[in-house]
Design a protein around this motif. Structure first.
Motif, PDB file in Angstrom:
ATOM      1  N   PHE A 133       0.816  -1.202   0.000  1.00 40.19           N
ATOM      2  CA  PHE A 133       0.000   0.000   0.000  1.00 40.19           C
ATOM      3  C   PHE A 133       0.863   1.271   0.000  1.00 40.19           C
ATOM      4  O   PHE A 133       1.744   1.436   0.833  1.00 40.19           O
ATOM      5  CB  PHE A 133      -0.938   0.018   1.215  1.00 40.19           C
ATOM      6  CG  PHE A 133      -1.805   1.230   1.269  1.00 40.19           C
ATOM      7  CD1 PHE A 133      -2.930   1.324   0.478  1.00 40.19           C
ATOM      8  CD2 PHE A 133      -1.482   2.292   2.086  1.00 40.19           C
ATOM      9  CE1 PHE A 133      -3.735   2.452   0.506  1.00 40.19           C
ATOM     10  CE2 PHE A 133      -2.281   3.430   2.134  1.00 40.19           C
ATOM     11  CZ  PHE A 133      -3.400   3.509   1.335  1.00 40.19           C
ATOM     12  N   GLY A 134       0.602   2.134  -0.969  1.00 38.00           N
ATOM     13  CA  GLY A 134       1.267   3.428  -1.047  1.00 38.00           C
ATOM     14  C   GLY A 134       2.613   3.449  -1.749  1.00 38.00           C
ATOM     15  O   GLY A 134       3.197   4.514  -1.932  1.00 38.00           O
ATOM     16  N   ASP A 135       3.105   2.297  -2.167  1.00 38.98           N
ATOM     17  CA  ASP A 135       4.429   2.220  -2.795  1.00 38.98           C
ATOM     18  C   ASP A 135       4.333   2.529  -4.293  1.00 38.98           C
ATOM     19  O   ASP A 135       4.300   1.635  -5.139  1.00 38.98           O
ATOM     20  CB  ASP A 135       5.032   0.829  -2.549  1.00 38.98           C
ATOM     21  CG  ASP A 135       6.478   0.720  -2.994  1.00 38.98           C
ATOM     22  OD1 ASP A 135       6.983   1.626  -3.684  1.00 38.98           O
ATOM     23  OD2 ASP A 135       7.117  -0.304  -2.645  1.00 38.98           O
ATOM     24  N   ILE A 136       4.295   3.808  -4.588  1.00 41.16           N
ATOM     25  CA  ILE A 136       4.136   4.291  -5.964  1.00 41.16           C
ATOM     26  C   ILE A 136       5.284   3.800  -6.859  1.00 41.16           C
ATOM     27  O   ILE A 136       5.052   3.372  -7.989  1.00 41.16           O
ATOM     28  CB  ILE A 136       4.061   5.837  -5.997  1.00 41.16           C
ATOM     29  CG1 ILE A 136       2.865   6.347  -5.182  1.00 41.16           C
ATOM     30  CG2 ILE A 136       4.054   6.372  -7.421  1.00 41.16           C
ATOM     31  CD1 ILE A 136       1.515   6.184  -5.779  1.00 41.16           C
ATOM     32  N   SER A 137       6.509   3.834  -6.348  1.00 46.73           N
ATOM     33  CA  SER A 137       7.673   3.439  -7.162  1.00 46.73           C
ATOM     34  C   SER A 137       7.586   1.981  -7.606  1.00 46.73           C
ATOM     35  O   SER A 137       7.870   1.666  -8.762  1.00 46.73           O
ATOM     36  CB  SER A 137       8.970   3.662  -6.384  1.00 46.73           C
ATOM     37  OG  SER A 137       9.148   5.039  -6.155  1.00 46.73           O
ATOM     38  N   THR A 138       7.196   1.098  -6.697  1.00 45.13           N
ATOM     39  CA  THR A 138       7.063  -0.318  -7.066  1.00 45.13           C
ATOM     40  C   THR A 138       5.899  -0.511  -8.034  1.00 45.13           C
ATOM     41  O   THR A 138       5.992  -1.305  -8.971  1.00 45.13           O
ATOM     42  CB  THR A 138       6.896  -1.206  -5.814  1.00 45.13           C
ATOM     43  OG1 THR A 138       8.056  -1.043  -4.992  1.00 45.13           O
ATOM     44  CG2 THR A 138       6.740  -2.669  -6.183  1.00 45.13           C
ATOM     45  N   ALA A 139       4.809   0.220  -7.832  1.00 38.82           N
ATOM     46  CA  ALA A 139       3.675   0.130  -8.752  1.00 38.82           C
ATOM     47  C   ALA A 139       4.121   0.505 -10.167  1.00 38.82           C
ATOM     48  O   ALA A 139       3.786  -0.189 -11.135  1.00 38.82           O
ATOM     49  CB  ALA A 139       2.541   1.027  -8.284  1.00 38.82           C
ATOM     50  N   ILE A 140       4.897   1.556 -10.281  1.00 35.06           N
ATOM     51  CA  ILE A 140       5.397   1.997 -11.588  1.00 35.06           C
ATOM     52  C   ILE A 140       6.276   0.914 -12.206  1.00 35.06           C
ATOM     53  O   ILE A 140       6.174   0.617 -13.399  1.00 35.06           O
ATOM     54  CB  ILE A 140       6.148   3.341 -11.460  1.00 35.06           C
ATOM     55  CG1 ILE A 140       5.136   4.458 -11.168  1.00 35.06           C
ATOM     56  CG2 ILE A 140       6.982   3.651 -12.702  1.00 35.06           C
ATOM     57  CD1 ILE A 140       5.749   5.777 -10.765  1.00 35.06           C
ATOM     58  N   LYS A 141       7.122   0.319 -11.394  1.00 41.60           N
ATOM     59  CA  LYS A 141       8.008  -0.750 -11.878  1.00 41.60           C
ATOM     60  C   LYS A 141       7.186  -1.937 -12.414  1.00 41.60           C
ATOM     61  O   LYS A 141       7.472  -2.457 -13.497  1.00 41.60           O
ATOM     62  CB  LYS A 141       8.915  -1.197 -10.721  1.00 41.60           C
ATOM     63  CG  LYS A 141      10.078  -2.057 -11.135  1.00 41.60           C
ATOM     64  CD  LYS A 141      11.102  -2.090 -10.022  1.00 41.60           C
ATOM     65  CE  LYS A 141      11.208  -3.470  -9.452  1.00 41.60           C
ATOM     66  NZ  LYS A 141      12.169  -3.587  -8.362  1.00 41.60           N
ATOM     67  N   LYS A 142       6.164  -2.328 -11.676  1.00 40.09           N
ATOM     68  CA  LYS A 142       5.323  -3.470 -12.096  1.00 40.09           C
ATOM     69  C   LYS A 142       4.539  -3.139 -13.362  1.00 40.09           C
ATOM     70  O   LYS A 142       4.403  -3.975 -14.252  1.00 40.09           O
ATOM     71  CB  LYS A 142       4.368  -3.878 -10.971  1.00 40.09           C
ATOM     72  CG  LYS A 142       5.053  -4.350  -9.709  1.00 40.09           C
ATOM     73  CD  LYS A 142       5.795  -5.645  -9.916  1.00 40.09           C
ATOM     74  CE  LYS A 142       6.397  -6.129  -8.604  1.00 40.09           C
ATOM     75  NZ  LYS A 142       7.009  -7.438  -8.712  1.00 40.09           N
ATOM     76  N   ILE A 143       4.023  -1.921 -13.442  1.00 46.30           N
ATOM     77  CA  ILE A 143       3.302  -1.501 -14.649  1.00 46.30           C
ATOM     78  C   ILE A 143       4.245  -1.502 -15.842  1.00 46.30           C
ATOM     79  O   ILE A 143       3.897  -1.987 -16.923  1.00 46.30           O
ATOM     80  CB  ILE A 143       2.667  -0.106 -14.437  1.00 46.30           C
ATOM     81  CG1 ILE A 143       1.532  -0.195 -13.417  1.00 46.30           C
ATOM     82  CG2 ILE A 143       2.180   0.472 -15.761  1.00 46.30           C
ATOM     83  CD1 ILE A 143       1.082   1.152 -12.883  1.00 46.30           C
ATOM     84  N   ASN A 144       5.450  -0.975 -15.662  1.00 40.19           N
ATOM     85  CA  ASN A 144       6.441  -0.983 -16.749  1.00 40.19           C
ATOM     86  C   ASN A 144       6.763  -2.393 -17.211  1.00 40.19           C
ATOM     87  O   ASN A 144       6.996  -2.620 -18.402  1.00 40.19           O
ATOM     88  CB  ASN A 144       7.714  -0.253 -16.320  1.00 40.19           C
ATOM     89  CG  ASN A 144       7.639   1.223 -16.605  1.00 40.19           C
ATOM     90  OD1 ASN A 144       7.023   1.657 -17.578  1.00 40.19           O
ATOM     91  ND2 ASN A 144       8.250   2.017 -15.739  1.00 40.19           N
ATOM     92  N   ASN A 145       6.797  -3.351 -16.273  1.00 38.64           N
ATOM     93  CA  ASN A 145       7.032  -4.750 -16.666  1.00 38.64           C
ATOM     94  C   ASN A 145       5.957  -5.238 -17.629  1.00 38.64           C
ATOM     95  O   ASN A 145       6.254  -5.911 -18.612  1.00 38.64           O
ATOM     96  CB  ASN A 145       7.086  -5.665 -15.437  1.00 38.64           C
ATOM     97  CG  ASN A 145       8.418  -5.607 -14.739  1.00 38.64           C
ATOM     98  OD1 ASN A 145       9.432  -5.240 -15.327  1.00 38.64           O
ATOM     99  ND2 ASN A 145       8.429  -5.949 -13.464  1.00 38.64           N
ATOM    100  N   PHE A 146       4.712  -4.895 -17.352  1.00 36.90           N
ATOM    101  CA  PHE A 146       3.628  -5.287 -18.269  1.00 36.90           C
ATOM    102  C   PHE A 146       3.733  -4.549 -19.595  1.00 36.90           C
ATOM    103  O   PHE A 146       3.492  -5.123 -20.649  1.00 36.90           O
ATOM    104  CB  PHE A 146       2.259  -5.003 -17.652  1.00 36.90           C
ATOM    105  CG  PHE A 146       1.839  -6.007 -16.618  1.00 36.90           C
ATOM    106  CD1 PHE A 146       1.831  -7.361 -16.895  1.00 36.90           C
ATOM    107  CD2 PHE A 146       1.426  -5.592 -15.365  1.00 36.90           C
ATOM    108  CE1 PHE A 146       1.434  -8.282 -15.938  1.00 36.90           C
ATOM    109  CE2 PHE A 146       1.023  -6.504 -14.402  1.00 36.90           C
ATOM    110  CZ  PHE A 146       1.028  -7.860 -14.697  1.00 36.90           C
ATOM    111  N   LEU A 147       4.116  -3.292 -19.542  1.00 37.89           N
ATOM    112  CA  LEU A 147       4.206  -2.494 -20.760  1.00 37.89           C
ATOM    113  C   LEU A 147       5.347  -2.947 -21.662  1.00 37.89           C
ATOM    114  O   LEU A 147       5.244  -2.862 -22.887  1.00 37.89           O
ATOM    115  CB  LEU A 147       4.384  -1.012 -20.411  1.00 37.89           C
ATOM    116  CG  LEU A 147       3.215  -0.326 -19.708  1.00 37.89           C
ATOM    117  CD1 LEU A 147       3.617   1.074 -19.251  1.00 37.89           C
ATOM    118  CD2 LEU A 147       1.983  -0.273 -20.600  1.00 37.89           C
TER     119      LEU A 147
END
Length: 188
Positions: A133-147
């Motif tokens: 919860f709240g970890d924007i940096s990790t969320a971005i990393k995971k989204i980039n993996n999908f992209l």
């Protein structure tokens, strides 16, 4: 008109979608922060839903409309799902997260905060990614993996659709009937 035509989004641009009330507890600000950091011609963010507090909504639009499209409530939501690449649910609290089951029908990999309700539907590493919860940096990393990793995206997309079976009404009703029959046998 397609979603791409309506909002002037190039066909090759990947759309990241979220849906819900435009309130702080639905994670709209977190969604906007991620959109701001991932903003490019290759990805576009759309948050579907209506606001309760117009002042809050207007402040969000003022700050983030350059990065997020806010189409409001729509009847043609199927077009949004069909045009989207990933579903991002960053609610701060969620009872069941059934919007995620809807997304599975459109084969969207899921990304969300690891909170009760969301973590009951997103199976981390299978149909989506759960983020602290709240970890924007990790969320971005995971989204980039999908992209950026087509093979991973396709696997999670397929798994997302397969996960839907668990939430289909016919399966749920059948399970409920069996549970009631079990209870009835114990009583009699």
């Amino acid at each position: 008109k397609t979603i791409n035509d309506e909002f002037n989004i190039p066909k090759k641009t990947k759309i990241i979608l979220s849906a819900g009330r435009i309130t702080k507890d639905k994670g709209v600000e977190d969604f906007c922060k991620i959109a701001k950091r991932l903003n490019s011609n290759k990805v576009k963010f759309i948050f579907l839903g209506h606001y309760r507090d117009e002042k809050y909504y207007q402040s969000l639009k003022k700050k983030y409309s350059k990065f997020v499209i806010f189409p409001g409530i729509r009847r043609d939501i199927k077009k949004f799902y069909n045009s989207s690449y990933i579903f991002l649910l960053l609610s701060h609290r969620e009872s069941a997260g059934l919007v995620l089951a809807e997304d599975m029908n459109f084969k969207l990999p899921l990304v969300g905060w690891n909170i009760i309700g969301v973590n009951e539907i997103i199976k981390n590493g299978y149909n989506g990614e759960l983020i602290k919860f709240g970890d924007i940096s990790t969320a971005i990393k995971k989204i980039n993996n999908f992209l950026n990793k087509k093979k991973k995206y396709l696997k999670f997309s397929k798994n997302s659709f397969m996960s839907l079976n668990k939430y289909k009404i016919e399966n749920s009703v059948e399970k409920l009937i069996k549970k009631f029959q079990k209870i009835q046998k114990k009583i009699i």
